[in-house]
Design an enzyme around this catalytic site. Structure first.
Site, PDB file in Angstrom:
ATOM      1  CD  GLN A 155      -2.677  -1.000   2.612  1.00  0.00           C
ATOM      2  OE1 GLN A 155      -2.093  -1.339   3.634  1.00  0.00           O
ATOM      3  NE2 GLN A 155      -3.929  -0.613   2.627  1.00  0.00           N
ATOM      4  CB  SER A 158       2.126   6.804   5.006  1.00  0.00           C
ATOM      5  OG  SER A 158       1.152   6.054   5.653  1.00  0.00           O
ATOM      6  CB  SER A 190       4.415  -2.999   5.111  1.00  0.00           C
ATOM      7  OG  SER A 190       4.165  -2.190   6.224  1.00  0.00           O
ATOM      8  CD  GLU A 273      -3.857  -1.133   6.875  1.00  0.00           C
ATOM      9  OE1 GLU A 273      -4.260  -0.033   6.447  1.00  0.00           O
ATOM     10  OE2 GLU A 273      -2.655  -1.420   7.003  1.00  0.00           O
ATOM     11  CD  GLU A 390      -2.763   7.969  20.045  1.00  0.00           C
ATOM     12  OE1 GLU A 390      -2.360   7.486  18.964  1.00  0.00           O
ATOM     13  OE2 GLU A 390      -2.275   7.638  21.142  1.00  0.00           O
TER      14      GLU A 390
END
Ligand SMILES: Cc1cc2nc3c(=O)[nH]c(=O)nc-3n(C[C@H](O)[C@H](O)[C@H](O)COP(=O)(O)OP(=O)(O)OC[C@H]3O[C@@H](n4cnc5c(N)ncnc54)[C@H](O)[C@@H]3O)c2cc1C
Lengths: 405, 385
Positions: A155, A158, A190, A273, A390
C-alpha cells in the site's frame, strides 16, 4: 514434505451438496491441515521464517525473499486444495461459497500458527477495494494471481507530510498517453521490496480540493520510475520502506474507481485493513505467555497468575467479540474496536512477558526471551500502522458513538 | 459456538425492556430504595405471572417455561440496565439453581412451583462473616438431626451474612455442616430460631440480611454432605448471571455518558468534541463490548451445560465486574459536578457496580481461578503441531 491422500476439503466433485454444513466443512479442513500444515521446526515452518532482524538491508531482503517464497508456496497449496478465496466468485479464482468458510480456514491457519500475513494486503485489502470499486476486468485480472500466491501487493498511502491526515497526500498522478505518470514520495511502505503491485493513492486534482482531488491506482512495482529504499525499524528489521516515484507509469485501466474517487476507495481499504488486523489470525500471545510461565516455573506466583489471566481475558474476549460480529451482532465501529483491542493486547502482553522473564529480557541472544523481545519491539508499530490508536479512538467516538467532530 | 440470538430471544428482550421502562424507571427505583422491603410485590407478581420470569429456566413440570440460560441472561441484562429492584438473583438464580442442582425431587415438587408462580421468594444463605463464596472449609453453621418427624427432621445453628434478599425471602436454603460434610437445608424464614437483621447496603437497590439460626427446624435437601459440588456449579451460574446484569448496567452508563457528552457545552463546543472525552468514551466502549462478549459466552456455555462452565464463569465475572466499575466511575467524571449529586442517577449505578463486583468472587479471585484452569488446560493438551 508429506502430501495427504485425504481429499482436498474444497473439492466439491462427487460431494452430495455444493456446500456442506459448517461442521462437515470444519472437519474436512481440519483433516487437511492435519496432513498438510508444516510441522514446527520443519523447513516450511512459518515461525522459523518470521523475519526478526538483520544486520543489513541485503540480509533482510534475503530473509524477506525466503519468507515470501514460503508464503507463496503455502498460498498455492491452499489454492490447489480449493481452500483459497472460498467466498470469492469463481471468475476471480474463488468458489462462491458463504463467508464463514473463509473464517473456518483462517481459524485453522491460526490454530496451526501458519500465516499468510505477508500477503495480507493482497488477500484482504485488494479484494475489498476491487469488489467495492473496481471493474469486472480489474477483478478478473488482479485477483486470481493473488489466490494462486503469485502476486503480492503493498500500500502506497503514507507520505512524509501525510500520515494520519491522508487527505493531504501530495504525490501527483498526471495524465499522459495511455495512462498516468506518477511522481512523489511515499514512506513506511511495508513489503515494498517484495510486492508485485501497489494500491496507490495520488493526487489527480488540485491541493485545494483536498480529499476530492485524490484517486486510487494499481501500480506495477517493477519499473524504472520506482526507487525503493529500506528503512530500518527499531527491531532491526527493514520491514518498511521509502518509495520514490519519478514518472512511474500506470496504464489507463489501472485507475480503481472513478477519477477523484480516491477518498472513498481509501476508506474501503482502511476499513478492511482495520478489520484484517483486528479480526485476523492474531498471534496467540496469551497462550504463549502461559507456556512461558510454565517453562520458567513461575506459574504458581499469584502476581504472575494475575498477569496470565488478564492476557487470557483480553485474548478470549477479543475472539468472542469477533465471533459475535461474525454472528451478526451490532457492534458500533467494529473494525476500529477490534483493531484497538488487538494493539492493546499486543502491547500489554509483551509488557507482561518482560515482567515474567525478568533479567533474561535484557538479552536478545537468550532463546527464551528472543521471541518476546521481537513482540516488544513490534507492538509500538501495531499501535501506529493501519491508523494510530488515537485515530481509532476518534473513529469509535465519532462514527460508533456519534460524538461531534 | 454460535453466539446468535434467536428471534424469540430478541423478542423477549424487547418485551422485558418495554415492561421495565414502564415499571422500573428511575423514580420508581428511588422510591423502592426507601422502602423496607426494597421491591414492589405487584411488579414481582407481573414479572412472575405475565412475563414468566420467575420460572423462566425451570422445567415445565414445576410450572416453569423450560427456557435456557441465554433467555435468563437477556432478562438480567435488561434488569441491570434499569436497576430493577427485585429478587431475581436470589430467587430465580441462586435458590432455583440450588434446588434443581441438588436433585431432590420431592423438594423440587414442594418448592419450585411456588417460585415459578411468584408466591415464594427464596434465597441461598451461604456466606458467613468473612464474606467468602469459595471457602467451603470456612463454613461453620452446623446441622443436626433432631429426632422430630420420625427422625427425619433436622435443626440448623449458626450465623449467615450477606444473604441476598435475606430480609424478604420466605424460603431460606442454608448451607451447613454435618460430620458428612456440607449440606443444604431448607428453612422456613418464619420458623422459630430464625432471626433476621436487614443490613444497610451500599447498593440500596439490592438488599442483604444477616441471619442467625438457633436450632432452627430444617429439612435436608438431597444427600447429606454432598452439597459443595452442586454449590460450586450454582456459584458459576450465578457469576454468569451477574455478569449479564453488569453488562446491562455498564452499557447503560456508557449511553448516559455519551448522551451527556453530546449535549453539554463548554468553551463554546460540546464536551464530546474534546479528544480527552472522546478517547475516554471510546475506551469504555472497548470495555463494554469485551464484557458483553465474555458474558454472552458464559450464557451460552451455561445454556449448553458445557464442561468448561467454571472457566467461562470466571472469564465473564472477571471481565464484566471491572468493566462495570470503570464505566460507572468514568460516567461520573464525564458528568462533572452533577455526577456526584444524589439527584443524578450516576451514583446508583456506581453503587450497583461496586456491590455486584464483590458478589460470587471479586475479579481478582476469578483471575487466579482462570489462570489455574488455563495452566491445567495447557498442561493437559499438547499444541497441535
Ligand atoms: C509497522 C508499520 C507499517 C506501516 N505500513 C504502511 C504501509 O504499508 N503503507 C502505508 O502507506 N503506510 C504504512 N504505515 C504508516 C502508518 O499508516 C502511519 O505511520 C500512521 O498512519 C501514522 O502516521 P504518521 O506516522 O505520519 O504519524 P502522525 O500522523 O504524524 O501522528 C503522530 C502522533 O499524533 C497523533 N495524531 C495525529 N493526528 C491525530 C488526531 N487527529 N487526533 C489525535 N491524535 C492524532 C497520532 O495518533 C500519533 O500518536 C506503517 C506504519 C507502521 C508503524
Amino acid at each position: 514434505m508429506q502430501h495427504s491422500s485425504a481429499p482436498a476439503p474444497g473439492s466439491t466433485a462427487g460431494g452430495p451438496a455444493q456446500f456442506e454444513g459448517r461442521a462437515q466443512f470444519e472437519g474436512r479442513v481440519r483433516e487437511w491441515f492435519g496432513a498438510n500444515a508444516p510441522r514446527k521446526g520443519s523447513p516450511e515452518d512459518f515461525s522459523a521464517v518470521h523475519v526478526v532482524s538483520a544486520r543489513s538491508p541485503q540480509e533482510y531482503h534475503e530473509q524477506e525473499e525466503h519468507a515470501i517464497t514460503v508464503t507463496r508456496a503455502w498460498q498455492r497449496r491452499l489454492f490447489d486444495a480449493g481452500l483459497a478465496g472460498r467466498s470469492w466468485p469463481a471468475e476471480c479464482g474463488g468458489h462462491g461459497a458463504p463467508d464463514w468458510q473463509d473464517e473456518v480456514v483462517a481459524a485453522e491457519q491460526a490454530r496451526w500458527g501458519v500465516s499468510t500475513k505477508m500477503f495480507a494486503v493482497a488477500l484482504e485489502m485488494v479484494p475489498a477495494v476491487l469488489f467495492g470499486h473496481g471493474t469486472h476486468e480489474q477483478r478478473v485480472a488482479y485477483l486470481p494471481p493473488v489466490l494462486r500466491g503469485e502476486h503480492g501487493w503493498c500500500q502506497l498511502l503514507s507520505e512524509p507530510g501525510a500520515g494520519s491526515d491522508l487527505a493531504s497526500v501530495s504525490t501527483r498522478a498526471t495524465p499522459m498517453d495511455g495512462g498516468w505518470s506518477v511522481t512523489g514520495q511515499k514512506v513506511w511502505t511495508s513489503n515494498a521490496g517484495c510486492s508485485d503491485y501497489a494500491l496507490l493513492i495520488a493526487r489527480t486534482g488540485s491541493r485545494e480540493e483536498g480529499r476530492a482531488g485524490l484517486s486510487c491506482f494499481a501500480l506495477k512495482m517493477e519499473q524504472p520510475g520506482i526507487d525503493i529504499r529500506p528503512l530500518r525499524q527499531m527491531s532491526g528489521a527493514y520491514h518498511f520502506n521509502e518509495v520514490f516515484l519519478d514518472n512511474a507509469f500506470v496504464p489507463e485501466n489501472g485507475l480503481i474507481g472513478g477519477l477523484g474517487d480516491g477518498w472513498a476507495v481509501l476508506r474501503t481499504m482502511l476499513a478492511s485493513e482495520r478489520a484484517a488486523i483486528g479480526g485476523g489470525t492474531s498471534a496467540r500471545s496469551a497462550t504463549q505467555l502461559v507456556g512461558l510461565a510454565r517453562q520458567l516455573g513461575c506459574s504458581d506466583d499469584p502476581g504472575v497468575r494475575d498477569l496470565l489471566a488478564q492476557a487470557v481475558i483480553r485474548e478470549r474476549t477479543l475472539d468472542l467479540l469477533r465471533a459475535r460480529i461474525a454472528a451478526g451482532h451490532t457492534v458500533p465501529a467494529a473494525g476500529p474496536t477490534t483493531k484497538l483491542l488487538y494493539s492493546e493486547h499486543a502491547r500489554l502482553s509483551a509488557d507482561a512477558a518482560t515482567t515474567i522473564l525478568g533479567m533474561a529480557v535484557t538479552l536478545v541472544d537468550d532463546p527464551q526471551s528472543a521471541p518476546w523481545i521481537e513482540r516488544l519491539l513490534f507492538a509500538p508499530g501495531l499501535r501506529l500502522g493501519g491508523g494510530t490508536d488515537e485515530i481509532q479512538r476518534n473513529t469509535i467516538a465519532e462514527r460508533g458513538l456519534g460524538l461531534p467532530r | 459456538m454460535n453466539l446468535a440470538f434467536t428471534q424469540e430471544q430478541t423478542e423477549l428482550r424487547r418485551t422485558v425492556r418495554d415492561f421495565l421502562d414502564k415499571t422500573s424507571p428511575e423514580a420508581e427505583v428511588r422510591r423502592l430504595m426507601e422502602t423496607a422491603d426494597g421491591y414492589d410485590p405487584d411488579v414481582w407478581r407481573q414479572l412472575a405471572g405475565e412475563l414468566g420470569i420467575a420460572g423462566l429456566t425451570l422445567p415445565e413440570e414445576y410450572g416453569g417455561a423450560g427456557c435456557g440460560f441465554v433467555e435468563l441472561g437477556v432478562v438480567l441484562e435488561e434488569a441491570g440496565r434499569s436497576l430493577l429492584c427485585a429478587p431475581v438473583l436470589s430467587t430465580v438464580v441462586l435458590a432455583a439453581s440450588t434446588l434443581l442442582g441438588l436433585g431432590d425431587d420431592a423438594a423440587c415438587h414442594d418448592y419450585l412451583p411456588g417460585i415459578a408462580d411468584g408466591t415464594t421468594l427464596a434465597t441461598l444463605a451461604l456466606t458467613e462473616a468473612a464474606g467468602r463464596w469459595d471457602d467451603a472449609d470456612g463454613i461453620t453453621a452446623t446441622a443436626a438431626r433432631d429426632g422430630q418427624d420420625q427422625g427425619r427432621g433436622w435443626t440448623v445453628s449458626g450465623r449467615k451474612a450477606f444473604v441476598l434478599d435475606g430480609h424478604t425471602a420466605s424460603l431460606l436454603l442454608v448451607v451447613a455442616r454435618t460430620g458428612a460434610g456440607l449440606s443444604v437445608l431448607a428453612i422456613d424464614a418464619g420458623a422459630p430460631g430464625v432471626h433476621r437483621v436487614p443490613r444497610a447496603t451500599l447498593d440500596q437497590t439490592r438488599r442483604q440480611a444477616d441471619i442467625t439460626f438457633t436450632a432452627a427446624p430444617a429439612r435436608l435437601l438431597g444427600e447429606e454432605g454432598a452439597a459443595w459440588p452442586v454449590l460450586e456449579r450454582v456459584l458459576d451460574l450465578a457469576a454468569v448471571a451477574v455478569a449479564a446484569e453488569q453488562v446491562g448496567g455498564a452499557a447503560r452508563v456508557l449511553d448516559m455518558a455519551v448522551d451527556y457528552a453530546r449535549t453539554r457545552v463548554q468553551f463554546g463546543r460540546p464536551i464530546g468534541s474534546f479528544q480527552a472525552v472522546k478517547h475516554k468514551l471510546a475506551d469504555l466502549h472497548l470495555g463494554v463490548e469485551s464484557a458483553r462478549s465474555a458474558a454472552y459466552h458464559g450464557l451460552w456455555t451455561a445454556a449448553g451445560d458445557l464442561p468448561d462452565l467454571p472457566l467461562a464463569a470466571s472469564l465473564a465475572k472477571a471481565c464484566c465486574g471491572d468493566a462495570y466499575v470503570t464505566a460507572a466511575t468514568e460516567n461520573i467524571q464525564v458528568h462533572g459536578g452533577i455526577g456526584v449529586t444524589w439527584e443524578h442517577p450516576a451514583h446508583l449505578y456506581l453503587k450497583r457496580a461496586h456491590s455486584s463486583r464483590q458478589l460470587f468472587g471479586h475479579p481478582a479471585h476469578h483471575r487466579q481461578r482462570l489462570a489455574r484452569y488455563v495452566l491445567a488446560e495447557q498442561a493437559a493438551t499438547a499444541s497441535p503441531a
